[in-house]
Motif scaffolding. Structure first.
Motif, PDB file in Angstrom:
ATOM      1  N   SER B  77       0.828  -1.204   0.000  1.00  0.00           N
ATOM      2  CA  SER B  77       0.000   0.000   0.000  1.00  0.00           C
ATOM      3  C   SER B  77       0.868   1.262   0.000  1.00  0.00           C
ATOM      4  O   SER B  77       0.482   2.282  -0.590  1.00  0.00           O
ATOM      5  N   MET B  80       1.932   1.901  -3.540  1.00  0.00           N
ATOM      6  CA  MET B  80       0.813   2.186  -4.450  1.00  0.00           C
ATOM      7  C   MET B  80       0.622   3.674  -4.764  1.00  0.00           C
ATOM      8  O   MET B  80      -0.092   4.021  -5.709  1.00  0.00           O
ATOM      9  N   TYR B  85      -3.832   1.284 -10.656  1.00  0.00           N
ATOM     10  CA  TYR B  85      -4.255  -0.112 -10.535  1.00  0.00           C
ATOM     11  C   TYR B  85      -3.217  -0.931  -9.772  1.00  0.00           C
ATOM     12  O   TYR B  85      -2.018  -0.707  -9.909  1.00  0.00           O
ATOM     13  N   LEU B  86      -3.744  -1.921  -9.026  1.00  0.00           N
ATOM     14  CA  LEU B  86      -2.900  -2.967  -8.463  1.00  0.00           C
ATOM     15  C   LEU B  86      -3.465  -4.291  -8.968  1.00  0.00           C
ATOM     16  O   LEU B  86      -4.658  -4.564  -8.807  1.00  0.00           O
ATOM     17  N   LEU B  98      -3.886  -8.953  -1.024  1.00  0.00           N
ATOM     18  CA  LEU B  98      -4.572  -7.824  -1.674  1.00  0.00           C
ATOM     19  C   LEU B  98      -5.807  -7.295  -0.943  1.00  0.00           C
ATOM     20  O   LEU B  98      -6.007  -6.078  -0.903  1.00  0.00           O
ATOM     21  N   GLY B 102      -6.511  -3.490   0.211  1.00  0.00           N
ATOM     22  CA  GLY B 102      -7.774  -2.767  -0.031  1.00  0.00           C
ATOM     23  C   GLY B 102      -8.259  -2.063   1.219  1.00  0.00           C
ATOM     24  O   GLY B 102      -8.655  -0.896   1.189  1.00  0.00           O
ATOM     25  N   PRO B 109     -11.582  -4.375  -3.377  1.00  0.00           N
ATOM     26  CA  PRO B 109     -10.930  -5.130  -4.463  1.00  0.00           C
ATOM     27  C   PRO B 109     -11.935  -6.003  -5.221  1.00  0.00           C
ATOM     28  O   PRO B 109     -13.015  -6.309  -4.718  1.00  0.00           O
ATOM     29  N   ILE B 143      -8.179  -2.437  -7.445  1.00  0.00           N
ATOM     30  CA  ILE B 143      -7.370  -3.591  -7.065  1.00  0.00           C
ATOM     31  C   ILE B 143      -8.021  -4.851  -7.623  1.00  0.00           C
ATOM     32  O   ILE B 143      -9.195  -5.113  -7.370  1.00  0.00           O
TER      33      ILE B 143
END
Lengths: 253, 306
Positions: B77, B80, B85-86, B98, B102, B109, B143
């Motif tokens: 994070s 980011m 986008y991840l 993930l 989020g 996500p 995400i």
């Protein structure tokens, strides 16, 4: 030590999901509903911990419209001490981020050090809520667990996690959240006397609106369709010879 | 617009689902960076050679060999910042991390994406894949985990620069104890062209070895139904289905698997499905291309002799 078990009411997993084309959603009217199978495993594990003398209280929490009470009564009949029903006016199909925020508010109020929940609900198949809740509360997280062992001093737990490459063992300091996988235990059935007893166990209702949480969806469902499966020939064969010939003809070998 | 792909490594090998994630990322933005959390900076080379990656961001620390969700989600994070986008491949690795990212970024996500319709609209399965939902994210950061069977696996061919990031590794309240890895010389289940999968019908762990023999003869990977795993015939990482692995090989041979919807969810996109079962009414027989109604041991024997 208090254990909180968040549970979800879902379409019975042995029922085929059907779509209501008008509302572009899964049609749940008159459908058989059940406790999410992973949540049953979570309840069972909490009860086993309590029976081993490590937990002072087990509390099931569920979020939804009035029918959700049936699922909480089911958990009470299995043996959970009490239930918290977070009531919504209508069925909202809330998303994991929102569920995490609601559960986080309840867990902070209750002061629970251990949360046991299913790794995913078999309706939306997100596999997110436990992990997100752990982030919101800054608790340790053990996902997809197939073994659970609390330390003697109740300060940590050793878990085995079913991962893509095998089984990982980790040690989590409490407070922690674990999300359970299928092979952790065999959930018990509620006996008739326990079903009767469950009716008088405490069930507290909390109105979602009283929690002051933004529940607007971040992900909008634009439409749904039944995926069906490819039409396949189901051609009968009777020998290995025939099988390999057919596979060649289908261009697969 | 730029995308960060969280890389999953199996020692120095880039996982197949990570390669699918790179392909998905390229559909979303022109700039695709990769993030590696590892204990060994040499592993960055195999990532830098994936076609389509602009920069490889590398965080190295001894503690990252078996990184916890708590530490990984914090590191991801923080990186980011500046990315829209991840993306990661759907796997237990990414699903562990993930969603927590989020929560830290206040983003919902989207799991198991099968199709990218536009910059913010995706198709994903519900109800064990019986329902496909088209969903739109309104979060400023998106995400995704993506299904490795739905996107091409990005090949090698690149030579992205590697950038070492200097960050503080947060303390974790969880620690790694050990891993029991299933080692196998056979093809990897999720990328295999052929799979021989066994069910409860095999009856015992000893009999399940026949599935492994057959797989070896056909140069196939081994799969299993939940029932076979629950019965202890084989370990969990071979399970195909809603909560196991999702596969789409050229040939899927289901031996003694009746075909619960949860299992069908994991293999129904296979090119050719062969059902070997003595019960012609088993759901698996209804959705197969080829059905061999026979005692499964006779069938295995015949195939091994062939």
């Amino acid at each position: 030590m208090k254990i909180i078990i968040p549970i979800k009411r879902v379409l019975d997993p042995f029922t085929q999901a059907r779509i209501d084309k008008q509302t572009q959603s899964v049609d749940l009217t008159n459908s058989k509903m059940a406790m999410n199978p992973f949540c049953e495993i979570a309840v069972e594990e909490a009860l086993k911990i309590q029976e081993s003398g490590h937990a002072t209280e087990t509390i099931a929490v569920s979020i939804g419209a009035d029918k959700t009470i049936d699922t909480l009564r089911n958990a009470l009949a299995m043996g959970v001490d009490r239930a918290i029903f977070v009531r919504t006016e209508t069925e909202l199909n809330l998303q994991p981020l929102t569920l995490g925020k609601i559960l986080s508010a309840i867990i902070k109020k209750e002061g629970a050090d251990l949360v046991i929940m299913g790794k995913q609900a078999v309706d939306n198949d997100n596999n997110q809520t436990g992990q997100m809740l752990s982030g919101l509360l800054d608790y340790s997280i053990g996902t997809f667990i197939s073994k659970f062992k609390l330390s003697e001093d109740n300060n940590s737990v050793e878990v085995c996690r079913e991962i893509d490459t095998g089984i990982e063992t980790r040690n989590l300091k409490l407070p922690a959240i674990v999300t359970v996988d299928l092979r952790l235990n065999e959930p018990r059935y509620a006996s008739l006397p326990n079903i009767m007893k469950a009716r008088s166990k405490p069930l507290e209702t909390v109105e979602l609106s009283s929690l002051d949480i933004d529940t607007s969806p971040r992900v909008k469902v634009l439409g749904v369709e039944e995926s069906g499966s490819k039409d396949r020939a189901a051609k009968q064969i009777n020998s290995a010879n025939e099988l390999f010939e057919e596979l060649k003809q289908l261009g697969a070998m | 617009m730029s995308t960060l792909v969280l890389i999953e490594l199996n020692s120095d090998q880039v996982s197949a689902n990570t390669r699918a994630a790179v392909t998905a990322a390229k559909l979303l933005s022109n700039k695709v960076d990769a993030l590696i959390l590892t204990n060994n900076s040499n592993y960055a080379k195999s990532v830098s050679s994936i076609d389509g990656i602009d920069t490889v961001k590398l965080i190295t620390d001894d503690s990252l060999e078996h990184v916890s969700s708590e530490v990984a989600s914090k590191l991801v994070s923080d990186v980011m910042d500046g990315y829209q986008y991840l993306v990661a491949g759907s796997s237990t690795f990414s699903k562990n991390i993930l969603p927590r990212v989020g929560a830290l970024l206040d983003v919902q996500p989207i799991s198991d994406v099968c199709e990218i319709k536009s910059s913010n609209t995706f198709v994903r399965p519900l109800y064990a894949g019986n329902i496909m939902a088209t969903v739109e994210s309104i979060d400023p950061t998106i995400i995704l985990t993506v299904r490795s069977t739905s996107f091409e696996h990005a090949p090698d061919g690149g030579s992205a620069p590697i950038e070492q990031l200097t960050v503080d590794i947060p303390k974790s309240n969880s620690s790694f104890v050990e891993i029991q890895e299933s080692k196998s010389e056979r093809p990897e289940l999720t990328t295999a062209e052929r799979i021989v999968s066994g069910g409860r019908g095999l009856g015992s762990k000893e009999n399940f070895e026949l599935i492994e023999k057959l797989a070896d003869k056909l140069s196939a990977a081994v799969g299993a139904s939940r029932a076979a795993v629950d019965a202890g015939f084989i370990s969990n990482d071979y399970q195909v289905g809603q909560t196991g692995k999702v596969v789409a090989p050229k040939i899927y041979i289901a031996v003694g698997i009746s075909g619960a919807i949860q299992h069908l969810a994991g293999m129904k996109d296979s090119q050719v499905i062969v059902a070997i079962n003595n019960d012609p009414d088993a759901p698996m027989c209804r959705m197969a291309d080829l059905v061999w109604q026979v005692d499964l041991f006779e069938a295995i024997d015949d195939m091994l002799k062939h």
